[in-house]
Motif scaffolding. Structure first.
Motif, PDB file in Angstrom:
ATOM      1  N   PRO A 103       0.812  -1.230   0.000  1.00  0.00           N
ATOM      2  CA  PRO A 103       0.000   0.000   0.000  1.00  0.00           C
ATOM      3  C   PRO A 103       0.841   1.274   0.000  1.00  0.00           C
ATOM      4  O   PRO A 103       0.478   2.256  -0.652  1.00  0.00           O
ATOM      5  CB  PRO A 103      -0.810  -0.123   1.298  1.00  0.00           C
ATOM      6  CG  PRO A 103      -0.820  -1.577   1.628  1.00  0.00           C
ATOM      7  CD  PRO A 103       0.496  -2.092   1.146  1.00  0.00           C
ATOM      8  N   VAL A 104       1.966   1.262   0.728  1.00  0.00           N
ATOM      9  CA  VAL A 104       2.828   2.451   0.759  1.00  0.00           C
ATOM     10  C   VAL A 104       3.429   2.704  -0.618  1.00  0.00           C
ATOM     11  O   VAL A 104       3.482   3.845  -1.096  1.00  0.00           O
ATOM     12  CB  VAL A 104       3.936   2.279   1.820  1.00  0.00           C
ATOM     13  CG1 VAL A 104       4.920   3.438   1.768  1.00  0.00           C
ATOM     14  CG2 VAL A 104       3.322   2.170   3.215  1.00  0.00           C
ATOM     15  N   PHE A 105       3.866   1.635  -1.288  1.00  0.00           N
ATOM     16  CA  PHE A 105       4.416   1.789  -2.631  1.00  0.00           C
ATOM     17  C   PHE A 105       3.347   2.304  -3.595  1.00  0.00           C
ATOM     18  O   PHE A 105       3.621   3.162  -4.442  1.00  0.00           O
ATOM     19  CB  PHE A 105       4.961   0.451  -3.137  1.00  0.00           C
ATOM     20  CG  PHE A 105       5.543   0.531  -4.515  1.00  0.00           C
ATOM     21  CD1 PHE A 105       6.862   0.873  -4.714  1.00  0.00           C
ATOM     22  CD2 PHE A 105       4.758   0.272  -5.636  1.00  0.00           C
ATOM     23  CE1 PHE A 105       7.407   0.953  -5.990  1.00  0.00           C
ATOM     24  CE2 PHE A 105       5.285   0.345  -6.919  1.00  0.00           C
ATOM     25  CZ  PHE A 105       6.612   0.695  -7.089  1.00  0.00           C
ATOM     26  N   GLY A 106       2.115   1.786  -3.468  1.00  0.00           N
ATOM     27  CA  GLY A 106       1.037   2.263  -4.332  1.00  0.00           C
ATOM     28  C   GLY A 106       0.758   3.738  -4.139  1.00  0.00           C
ATOM     29  O   GLY A 106       0.528   4.473  -5.114  1.00  0.00           O
ATOM     30  N   ARG A 107       0.796   4.199  -2.894  1.00  0.00           N
ATOM     31  CA  ARG A 107       0.581   5.618  -2.633  1.00  0.00           C
ATOM     32  C   ARG A 107       1.740   6.450  -3.174  1.00  0.00           C
ATOM     33  O   ARG A 107       1.543   7.558  -3.690  1.00  0.00           O
ATOM     34  CB  ARG A 107       0.406   5.842  -1.130  1.00  0.00           C
ATOM     35  CG  ARG A 107       0.004   7.250  -0.773  1.00  0.00           C
ATOM     36  CD  ARG A 107      -0.724   7.306   0.544  1.00  0.00           C
ATOM     37  NE  ARG A 107      -1.074   8.672   0.857  1.00  0.00           N
ATOM     38  CZ  ARG A 107      -2.106   9.325   0.343  1.00  0.00           C
ATOM     39  NH1 ARG A 107      -2.895   8.697  -0.515  1.00  0.00           N
ATOM     40  NH2 ARG A 107      -2.382  10.562   0.669  1.00  0.00           N
ATOM     41  N   PHE A 108       2.962   5.918  -3.053  1.00  0.00           N
ATOM     42  CA  PHE A 108       4.124   6.591  -3.633  1.00  0.00           C
ATOM     43  C   PHE A 108       3.959   6.732  -5.148  1.00  0.00           C
ATOM     44  O   PHE A 108       4.267   7.783  -5.724  1.00  0.00           O
ATOM     45  CB  PHE A 108       5.383   5.793  -3.301  1.00  0.00           C
ATOM     46  CG  PHE A 108       6.629   6.289  -3.987  1.00  0.00           C
ATOM     47  CD1 PHE A 108       7.368   7.325  -3.438  1.00  0.00           C
ATOM     48  CD2 PHE A 108       7.060   5.723  -5.177  1.00  0.00           C
ATOM     49  CE1 PHE A 108       8.522   7.790  -4.059  1.00  0.00           C
ATOM     50  CE2 PHE A 108       8.209   6.176  -5.810  1.00  0.00           C
ATOM     51  CZ  PHE A 108       8.936   7.213  -5.256  1.00  0.00           C
ATOM     52  N   ALA A 109       3.456   5.684  -5.794  1.00  0.00           N
ATOM     53  CA  ALA A 109       3.248   5.736  -7.245  1.00  0.00           C
ATOM     54  C   ALA A 109       2.204   6.779  -7.615  1.00  0.00           C
ATOM     55  O   ALA A 109       2.345   7.493  -8.623  1.00  0.00           O
ATOM     56  CB  ALA A 109       2.822   4.352  -7.752  1.00  0.00           C
ATOM     57  N   ASP A 110       1.142   6.889  -6.819  1.00  0.00           N
ATOM     58  CA  ASP A 110       0.112   7.905  -7.088  1.00  0.00           C
ATOM     59  C   ASP A 110       0.680   9.310  -6.959  1.00  0.00           C
ATOM     60  O   ASP A 110       0.334  10.198  -7.746  1.00  0.00           O
ATOM     61  CB  ASP A 110      -1.061   7.733  -6.113  1.00  0.00           C
ATOM     62  CG  ASP A 110      -1.989   6.595  -6.512  1.00  0.00           C
ATOM     63  OD1 ASP A 110      -2.048   6.275  -7.714  1.00  0.00           O
ATOM     64  OD2 ASP A 110      -2.641   6.023  -5.628  1.00  0.00           O
ATOM     65  N   GLN A 111       1.533   9.531  -5.964  1.00  0.00           N
ATOM     66  CA  GLN A 111       2.029  10.880  -5.695  1.00  0.00           C
ATOM     67  C   GLN A 111       3.227  11.253  -6.562  1.00  0.00           C
ATOM     68  O   GLN A 111       3.350  12.402  -6.991  1.00  0.00           O
ATOM     69  CB  GLN A 111       2.409  11.011  -4.221  1.00  0.00           C
ATOM     70  CG  GLN A 111       1.216  10.965  -3.270  1.00  0.00           C
ATOM     71  CD  GLN A 111       1.582  11.399  -1.869  1.00  0.00           C
ATOM     72  OE1 GLN A 111       2.718  11.724  -1.574  1.00  0.00           O
ATOM     73  NE2 GLN A 111       0.589  11.417  -0.983  1.00  0.00           N
ATOM     74  N   ARG A 112       4.124  10.298  -6.831  1.00  0.00           N
ATOM     75  CA  ARG A 112       5.364  10.619  -7.544  1.00  0.00           C
ATOM     76  C   ARG A 112       5.332  10.236  -9.017  1.00  0.00           C
ATOM     77  O   ARG A 112       6.207  10.646  -9.770  1.00  0.00           O
ATOM     78  CB  ARG A 112       6.543   9.930  -6.857  1.00  0.00           C
ATOM     79  CG  ARG A 112       6.727  10.330  -5.405  1.00  0.00           C
ATOM     80  CD  ARG A 112       6.979  11.826  -5.252  1.00  0.00           C
ATOM     81  NE  ARG A 112       7.050  12.208  -3.854  1.00  0.00           N
ATOM     82  CZ  ARG A 112       8.159  12.211  -3.134  1.00  0.00           C
ATOM     83  NH1 ARG A 112       9.301  11.822  -3.684  1.00  0.00           N
ATOM     84  NH2 ARG A 112       8.133  12.581  -1.875  1.00  0.00           N
ATOM     85  N   GLY A 113       4.360   9.428  -9.426  1.00  0.00           N
ATOM     86  CA  GLY A 113       4.229   9.110 -10.840  1.00  0.00           C
ATOM     87  C   GLY A 113       4.819   7.765 -11.234  1.00  0.00           C
ATOM     88  O   GLY A 113       5.528   7.107 -10.463  1.00  0.00           O
ATOM     89  N   ALA A 114       4.539   7.388 -12.486  1.00  0.00           N
ATOM     90  CA  ALA A 114       4.910   6.063 -12.975  1.00  0.00           C
ATOM     91  C   ALA A 114       6.419   5.886 -13.067  1.00  0.00           C
ATOM     92  O   ALA A 114       6.960   4.831 -12.733  1.00  0.00           O
ATOM     93  CB  ALA A 114       4.263   5.821 -14.342  1.00  0.00           C
TER      94      ALA A 114
END
Length: 424
Positions: free
Chosen positions: A77-88
């Motif tokens: 979940p933390v990685f998924g949130r990082f992807a949402d905020q910082r991009g692909a």
């Protein structure tokens, strides 16, 4: 100003490189996924032998497997949130760098001059950030229209099949001919190549890259990557929690069987190591065919709710037959149904869940979905071991049949809505 006709979200490659078109980004996403999964299964194929060479018994091997599962469970979940905020681009690059760190530590553990056991356990730590597949799912969800999303996600099954087949074969071949350290070094080089491709070719962000994507809700304050409330609130949105529970409950019995399969193949089926690898290759081929070719066609003719009920029904029938099997040939006959149920459940629930949240939260949602498998790998060895020791292999079939039959009755009375994506 964006060029006319160009998909939104492009033109954000690093300075000096040409922006890729949307089809090229999707193709590169599949390639990166296949590379990561091939490296992962190369690593899985040599890990038991490295552990044995370092003097670890089955209990210690189970501890480091559990550690890897817990880290991936917490990191998803933390990685998924990082992807949402910082991009692909940042998500892919971080995942490949984490993979490189794992393989580097694992290669060091192969050296007799270094403390191998300590490095072996330390190599599990980067696993918390190894989530290339959820990053790929986020990109595909961002770039595909809602009606095309099941097909786009199902094609990742081809990547998984490639990883299972080539990763297992390369791991065994390279370790036999060049030593146990060779597959790990190859995986390290390929992971570094994946990090370079991600940083130079993947767009900074794919949010809003599709005309069907939804904008970030106005007025929302940007919370921290580690904000657990922001992660858990997704499960409370309409249409999310029921689908997520179906994903966990329906797949959990088969997850227990999968976790114990190496023991079952040796004790119950009486298979040698080579025969077990052939069976895993057969599983990989089935996954490629069913998820890569079959589910996409079915999704164009049937609703996602119908496919979800079909997967639960087949799960229950396979469980009933599994309770009666006595030979590996029987299991081979059941394998197509089992793989169909697993693939359909994962693709349909991932598609429904990404439609149920805004485009700005697809990465976090897929990170939560990615935590389901680590949860099974964490709880599975203990629960599966108790089940196997107390009741034998038929117990896995009985549990799978009972759980999915009850779940099917619930879905029949309260079916999943045919369309859960939010209005723009």
């Amino acid at each position: 100003m964006r060029e006319a006709g160009a998909p939104r979200g492009q033109g954000q490659s690093p300075r000096g490189t040409r922006a890729l078109s949307q089809p090229q980004i999707i193709l590169l996403t599949y390639v990166l996924s296949a590379l990561e999964l091939t490296c992962l299964f190369m690593h899985f194929s040599v890990l038991p032998y490295l552990s044995r060479r370092l003097g670890l018994d089955s209990v210690a091997f189970g501890y480091q497997q559990t550690l890897f599962g817990v880290l991936q469970l917490l990191g998803g979940p933390v990685f998924g949130r990082f992807a949402d905020q910082r991009g692909a681009r940042a998500a892919f690059t971080l995942s490949f760098l984490a993979s490189s760190g794992l393989y580097l530590l694992l290669a060091a553990a192969c050296s007799p001059a270094l403390p191998g056991v300590t490095l072996l356990f330390a190599s599990r730590l980067p696993g918390a950030l190894m989530h290339t597949l959820p990053a790929a799912q986020m990109v595909l969800a961002d770039l595909s229209a809602p009606e095309e999303r099941p097909t786009a996600l199902s094609r990742l099954g081809l990547c998984f099949g490639v990883g299972v087949i080539f990763g297992s074969l390369l791991g065994g071949t390279l370790s036999s001919s060049c030593g146990i350290q060779c597959p790990v070094i190859v995986a390290l080089v390929v992971s570094l190549l994946g990090a370079v491709l991600s940083f130079t070719c993947i767009p900074t962000n794919t949010k809003g890259a599709s005309d069907h994507a939804q904008p970030v809700p106005p007025g929302r304050t940007k919370a921290s990557v580690f904000d657990l409330k922001a992660i858990s609130r997704l499960l409370l949105q309409p249409g999310v929690l029921p689908v997520f529970l179906v994903k966990v409950i329906s797949g959990f019995p088969s997850g227990l069987f999968t976790v114990m399969f190496s023991i079952i193949s040796m004790d119950f089926f009486q298979l040698e190591a080579a025969q077990a690898s052939y069976l895993m290759s057969f599983f990989g081929v089935l996954q490629m065919v069913i998820q890569g070719l079959v589910i996409g066609r079915l999704s164009s003719h049937f609703s996602e709710g119908a496919l979800l009920r079909a997967s639960v029904l087949v799960f229950s029938l396979v469980g009933l037959a599994m309770a009666l099997m006595t030979h590996v040939f029987h299991f081979c006959l059941l394998m197509p149904g089992l793989v169909f149920s697993l693939c359909t459940l994962n693709v349909v629930t991932d598609s429904l869940l990404t439609k149920a949240v805004s485009a700005s939260d697809t990465g976090t949602m897929l990170g939560l979905c990615a935590s389901v498998q680590p949860l099974m790998r964490t709880l599975g060895p203990t629960l599966g071991g108790l089940l196997y020791r107390s009741f034998g292999v038929p117990a896995f079939g009985h549990v799978q049949f009972a759980v999915n039959f009850l779940l099917l009755l619930v879905l029949w009375r309260q079916p999943i809505p045919r369309k859960t994506d939010k209005a723009p």
